[in-house]
Design an enzyme around this catalytic site. Structure first.
Site, mmCIF file in Angstrom:
data_model
loop_
_atom_site.group_PDB
_atom_site.id
_atom_site.type_symbol
_atom_site.label_atom_id
_atom_site.label_comp_id
_atom_site.label_asym_id
_atom_site.label_seq_id
_atom_site.Cartn_x
_atom_site.Cartn_y
_atom_site.Cartn_z
ATOM 1 N N ASP A 185 -9.223 -7.679 -2.584
ATOM 2 C CA ASP A 185 -8.705 -8.842 -1.928
ATOM 3 C C ASP A 185 -7.948 -9.687 -2.892
ATOM 4 O O ASP A 185 -8.298 -9.569 -4.105
ATOM 5 C CB ASP A 185 -10.075 -9.736 -1.208
ATOM 6 C CG ASP A 185 -9.786 -10.898 -0.248
ATOM 7 O OD1 ASP A 185 -8.329 -10.837 0.000
ATOM 8 O OD2 ASP A 185 -10.415 -11.593 -0.012
ATOM 9 N N PHE B 236 -9.100 -15.722 0.157
ATOM 10 C CA PHE B 236 -10.326 -16.354 1.001
ATOM 11 C C PHE B 236 -10.732 -17.419 0.298
ATOM 12 O O PHE B 236 -11.281 -18.564 0.902
ATOM 13 C CB PHE B 236 -11.351 -15.311 1.386
ATOM 14 C CG PHE B 236 -12.489 -15.968 1.932
ATOM 15 C CD1 PHE B 236 -12.308 -15.917 3.401
ATOM 16 C CD2 PHE B 236 -13.535 -15.972 1.501
ATOM 17 C CE1 PHE B 236 -13.251 -16.433 4.236
ATOM 18 C CE2 PHE B 236 -14.783 -16.608 2.171
ATOM 19 C CZ PHE B 236 -14.678 -16.523 3.648
ATOM 20 N N ASP C 134 -14.480 -4.893 6.532
ATOM 21 C CA ASP C 134 -15.482 -5.195 5.429
ATOM 22 C C ASP C 134 -16.422 -6.331 5.625
ATOM 23 O O ASP C 134 -15.982 -7.236 6.519
ATOM 24 C CB ASP C 134 -14.507 -5.270 4.098
ATOM 25 C CG ASP C 134 -14.314 -6.724 4.184
ATOM 26 O OD1 ASP C 134 -14.939 -7.662 3.383
ATOM 27 O OD2 ASP C 134 -13.231 -7.234 4.835
ATOM 28 N N CYS D 176 -32.572 8.237 11.181
ATOM 29 C CA CYS D 176 -31.842 7.748 10.064
ATOM 30 C C CYS D 176 -32.018 8.497 8.600
ATOM 31 O O CYS D 176 -33.223 8.649 8.146
ATOM 32 C CB CYS D 176 -31.868 6.327 9.809
ATOM 33 S SG CYS D 176 -30.769 5.690 8.356
ATOM 34 N N CYS E 74 -31.450 7.554 5.504
ATOM 35 C CA CYS E 74 -31.426 6.932 4.424
ATOM 36 C C CYS E 74 -32.800 6.870 3.876
ATOM 37 O O CYS E 74 -33.740 7.298 4.161
ATOM 38 C CB CYS E 74 -30.995 5.462 4.772
ATOM 39 S SG CYS E 74 -32.446 4.461 5.299
ATOM 40 N N CYS F 157 -35.678 4.847 5.295
ATOM 41 C CA CYS F 157 -36.314 5.288 6.424
ATOM 42 C C CYS F 157 -37.397 6.646 6.056
ATOM 43 O O CYS F 157 -37.820 7.274 6.725
ATOM 44 C CB CYS F 157 -35.195 5.763 7.500
ATOM 45 S SG CYS F 157 -34.707 4.522 8.108
ATOM 46 N N HIS G 12 -30.532 0.924 3.656
ATOM 47 C CA HIS G 12 -30.395 1.198 5.257
ATOM 48 C C HIS G 12 -29.226 0.698 5.967
ATOM 49 O O HIS G 12 -28.674 1.336 6.832
ATOM 50 C CB HIS G 12 -31.729 0.748 5.813
ATOM 51 C CG HIS G 12 -31.651 0.870 7.432
ATOM 52 N ND1 HIS G 12 -31.975 2.046 7.999
ATOM 53 C CD2 HIS G 12 -31.550 -0.132 8.193
ATOM 54 C CE1 HIS G 12 -31.911 1.911 9.447
ATOM 55 N NE2 HIS G 12 -31.453 0.561 9.511
#
Length: 370
Positions: A94, A98, A267, A305, A307, A310, A335
């Site tokens: 970026d 912002f 994002d 899931c 990950c 999990c 997760h």
């Protein structure tokens, strides 16, 4: 010859959703796609290998923050953002625009530059479009965003139009200042909640031949319906053969609704910020792990899931948060990042099968939004 290309492979039959791939020197980015936010050269609380394991193709860094600490020349000497962080895939930075919005109590904007007071030590920071590009070239990202002028909404029409026009002029200055052929330049469409200003801005920026286009200045407090309206009006005014990026968005429903309107890239800090605070995203809605109902809950966050989180029970994850163990925020951040990538993979599959609208309705039912 540009080292970047955007290849569209399919358009959904009933929505404006697009399936494509953005080709960069550090590898392909499958779209629609979500970029985890690594503002200061790190996705907060998660190792680079763990970020890659979530399915992410591209991550984001921030010009303003990295210029202040450790300094862009230090990053350059450490091998650029890729060498410093160890991330081998594409990186987008970026521009610092912002912060014109988020630090508005400590900045001043003129036609030449935005002047800030550092949030770290109060030192004066002067950011011109040219300096923003200089910093990003030192950082070595694959995609450099132009410096734009973001204003808080709601705002007076004249203020919005003035910032939009300045963003166009600054975009041209960024393009003229750029010297790296291995760094794509993305313009940013501004114009507040005025569809005519948005289309005007998109049209003028499109004529400059950028490598991609972002829709900026949204997700700053307006209603989701307003964000969807502006996105739907802006996308048709952008080139078909370039990626479209909706900045700073958002919740899973925002991603799905924006894909339906023609957005390719996203994002947001939400997956990690919420993860650090014990809130997990799932296909059946949000799970607040600190709630007592999960104290003896033996089920994982989601059965299917893959990950790291999990592999454990909700009861164990809750215990980690209650006990103040750092592993809790780490696991739930992983997760949530994995969940966002799974939502995007599902979107890509649905577009290829011409069933994106059905996919959107399935997700909304699971999230309790219909």
């Amino acid at each position: 010859m540009s080292q970047f290309a955007f290849e569209l492979s399919h358009r959904d039959a009933t929505t404006s959703a697009r399936r494509g791939v953005f080709l960069t020197p550090h590898g392909p980015v499958q779209t629609p796609g979500f970029m985890p936010v690594g503002t200061q050269g790190t996705v907060k609380g998660v190792t680079i290998d763990q970020v890659a394991a979530t399915g992410a193709h591209m991550i984001l860094g921030n010009t303003y923050h990295l210029a202040l600490r450790p300094g862009h020349e230090t990053v350059r000497k450490l091998g650029g953002l890729h060498g410093m962080s160890g991330w081998e895939g594409p990186i987008l930075t970026d521009s610092g625009g912002f912060q014109i919005f988020s630090l508005n109590a400590i900045n001043n904007v003129t036609e030449e530059a935005a002047t800030f007071r550092s949030h770290i030590d109060g030192a004066k920071v002067r950011l011109t479009p040219e300096h923003s590009i200089e910093i990003q070239e030192a950082l070595g990202s694959d995609v450099a965003m132009v410096l734009d002028h973001v204003v808080a909404l709601p705002a007076e029409p004249g203020v919005v139009e003035d910032a939009m026009a300045r963003s166009i002029r600054w975009a041209k200055r960024c393009l003229e200042a750029a010297s790296r052929d291995d760094q794509a330049k993305f313009a940013i469409v501004q114009g507040g909640l005025d569809t005519e200003l948005r289309v005007q801005c998109a049209t003028e920026l499109s004529s400059m031949g950028f490598d991609g286009y972002a829709v900026g200045g949204l997700s700053v407090g307006e209603a989701p319906s307003e964000m969807y309206r502006i996105t739907a009006a802006t996308c048709p005014a952008l080139p078909e053969d370039k990626p479209r990026y909706l900045m700073g968005v958002g919740q899973p429903i925002d991603l799905i609704e924006s894909v339906a309107r023609g957005i390719d890239l996203f994002d947001c800090v939400m997956p990690t910020r919420n993860g650090r605070n014990g809130l997990a995203f799932t296909d059946l809605g949000k799970v607040k792990l600190r709630n007592a109902v999960h104290r003896e809950d033996t089920q994982p966050l989601e059965q299917d899931c893959p990950c790291l989180a999990c592999r454990h029970s909700r009861g164990y994850l809750r215990h980690l948060f209650i006990a103040g163990e750092m592993l809790g925020p780490i696991l739930v951040s992983i997760h949530n990042l994995t969940y966002y990538q799974r939502v995007m993979q599902g979107a890509r599959d649905a577009i290829e099968q011409n069933r994106f609208d059905a996919y959107r309705e399935e997700k909304k039912r699971g999230w309790g939004l219909v």
